[in-house]
Design an enzyme around this catalytic site. Structure first.
Site, PDB file in Angstrom:
ATOM      1  N   ASP A 191     -15.550  31.979  -8.579  1.00 56.02           N
ATOM      2  CA  ASP A 191     -16.604  32.976  -8.685  1.00 56.02           C
ATOM      3  C   ASP A 191     -17.828  32.550  -7.863  1.00 56.02           C
ATOM      4  O   ASP A 191     -18.407  33.336  -7.119  1.00 56.02           O
ATOM      5  CB  ASP A 191     -16.949  33.107 -10.177  1.00 56.02           C
ATOM      6  CG  ASP A 191     -18.203  33.883 -10.447  1.00 56.02           C
ATOM      7  OD1 ASP A 191     -18.143  35.112 -10.389  1.00 56.02           O
ATOM      8  OD2 ASP A 191     -19.241  33.251 -10.720  1.00 56.02           O
ATOM      9  N   GLU A 204     -10.280  35.252  -7.767  1.00 53.81           N
ATOM     10  CA  GLU A 204     -11.352  34.251  -7.790  1.00 53.81           C
ATOM     11  C   GLU A 204     -10.799  32.846  -7.990  1.00 53.81           C
ATOM     12  O   GLU A 204     -11.245  31.891  -7.355  1.00 53.81           O
ATOM     13  CB  GLU A 204     -12.361  34.580  -8.895  1.00 53.81           C
ATOM     14  CG  GLU A 204     -13.215  35.800  -8.575  1.00 53.81           C
ATOM     15  CD  GLU A 204     -14.304  36.047  -9.606  1.00 53.81           C
ATOM     16  OE1 GLU A 204     -15.364  36.594  -9.226  1.00 53.81           O
ATOM     17  OE2 GLU A 204     -14.110  35.714 -10.792  1.00 53.81           O
TER      18      GLU A 204
END
Lengths: 233, 233
Positions: free
Chosen positions: B51, B123
């Site tokens: 992320d 991610e």
């Protein structure tokens, strides 16, 4: 006071190529909005970048430092380390408050002490350093002030939550606030503590953590969140 | 279907050292919770890191690609590029949906199409690639699928907002939705458009953007936000 670049190179041991870019990190928007400085650029775009640089450096550090910790715990630590009060605290630690360039009005109304301005300047500096020297330079800069002492910073800012909650509820007079340990679970090497925050013997909020201290802080944070969302302390 | 590592190395031209780490990015928590796979690790910690990696790569790209854009505009673009539907779309583009490892229940209830699961896997893969090969490898991976075509992705996901708003208000029957240009300001090379979203000739929301299309999308997003926060469309 030493000029900024001398201070950064000498006292903070930061390598710098593009001095103008580094200077830009210290230009608050109120400064560049003044006629006399209309050719200067503000630190807002650098802050946009620095915010992401900081997030990655902290994430990577926590990921490697706590190989057994679940994602939720890492996320909470990260959020606490990169929040405004923590960054404002760091900005003051490295004397960035003294080097901030503010517009006259902003300076006179105490802008140099404003947490949002200090925090933005700190992030902008990280953005500038990243462009100028790359991610390793940012890690080196953050290691002694944020990464290595992250436990201490977590404690200082935890204290913050508890203090803030106390100030909030005691605005209306003295009330009794108490933290009690509600639960303690898990094997010795990875215990989870649950603390309850009681106001006048009424349970207001609960928090979990890897230590009693952290659980209490999370409880205070919960209570503050509830209050921010319209509840009563 | 090719084995994952062959597919990544061959078709996507990704260099890989630690195959186990890359595989981990595809292990949904429902998979490792099954008895038979209890020795596997889930992708949650990698997603925490990925992320932040994604945020930095996108931020840096936008910062350099739009040297004249204000921070607010960059922040909006970034938010739209890294949101769940965009990442789920990308995950499907590179066939990650086919390589996801899910628990039985999750797979049977359509987990392979779930946007949150796809987005998390994407991610997590970026996190694993970052640990394995560094930030430049992540940039190379993202350039052809996200960075270079970011305008197209912004348009596709903008369309999303407008479609979603339309679906929302038309649940109760046909109503007239119209976007009107309210303002057009600034010099030719950096115009700002303001669009209004009208429902049955009543102004519901406004949005600004560098193009009519973007302004309309922002207006739809505003209206959706207002609705999410308890307003009525």
């Amino acid at each position: 006071m030493k000029p900024l670049i001398n201070y950064l190179k000498g006292d903070l041991q930061v390598k710098i190529e593009d001095q103008g870019l580094i200077q830009q990190a210290f230009n608050h928007t109120s400064y560049v909005n003044e006629k006399a400085h209309k050719d200067s650029l503000s630190n807002e775009r650098l802050e946009f970048l620095g915010d992401a640089v900081l997030e990655l450096v902290v994430s990577q550090y926590l990921y490697h430092t706590y190989p057994k910790q679940a994602e939720g715990h890492l996320t909470r630590m990260r959020a606490q380390l990169v929040r405004e009060p923590s960054l404002a605290y760091l900005a003051r630690q490295v004397s960035f408050d003294q080097y901030l360039k503010l517009g006259k009005g902003e300076a006179e109304s105490g802008g140099r002490q404003r947490e949002s301005i200090l925090s933005d300047c700190f992030e902008a500096f990280l953005g500038a350093l990243y462009i100028d020297q790359g991610i390793e330079a940012v890690k080196s800069f953050l290691t002694p002030i944020l990464l290595a002492p992250h436990q201490t910073i977590l404690e200082i800012t935890s204290q913050d939550y508890k203090t803030k909650f106390q100030e909030l509820v005691q605005q209306k007079g003295a009330v009794q606030i108490e933290y009690r340990l509600l639960k303690q679970e898990g094997p010795p090497h990875s215990q989870v503590f649950t603390a309850g925050l009681f106001v006048e013997n009424q349970l207001q909020a609960q928090g979990k953590g890897k230590s009693k201290k952290e659980a209490e802080m999370q409880a205070a944070r919960e209570a503050l969140n509830a209050y921010d969302n319209g509840g009563k302390p």
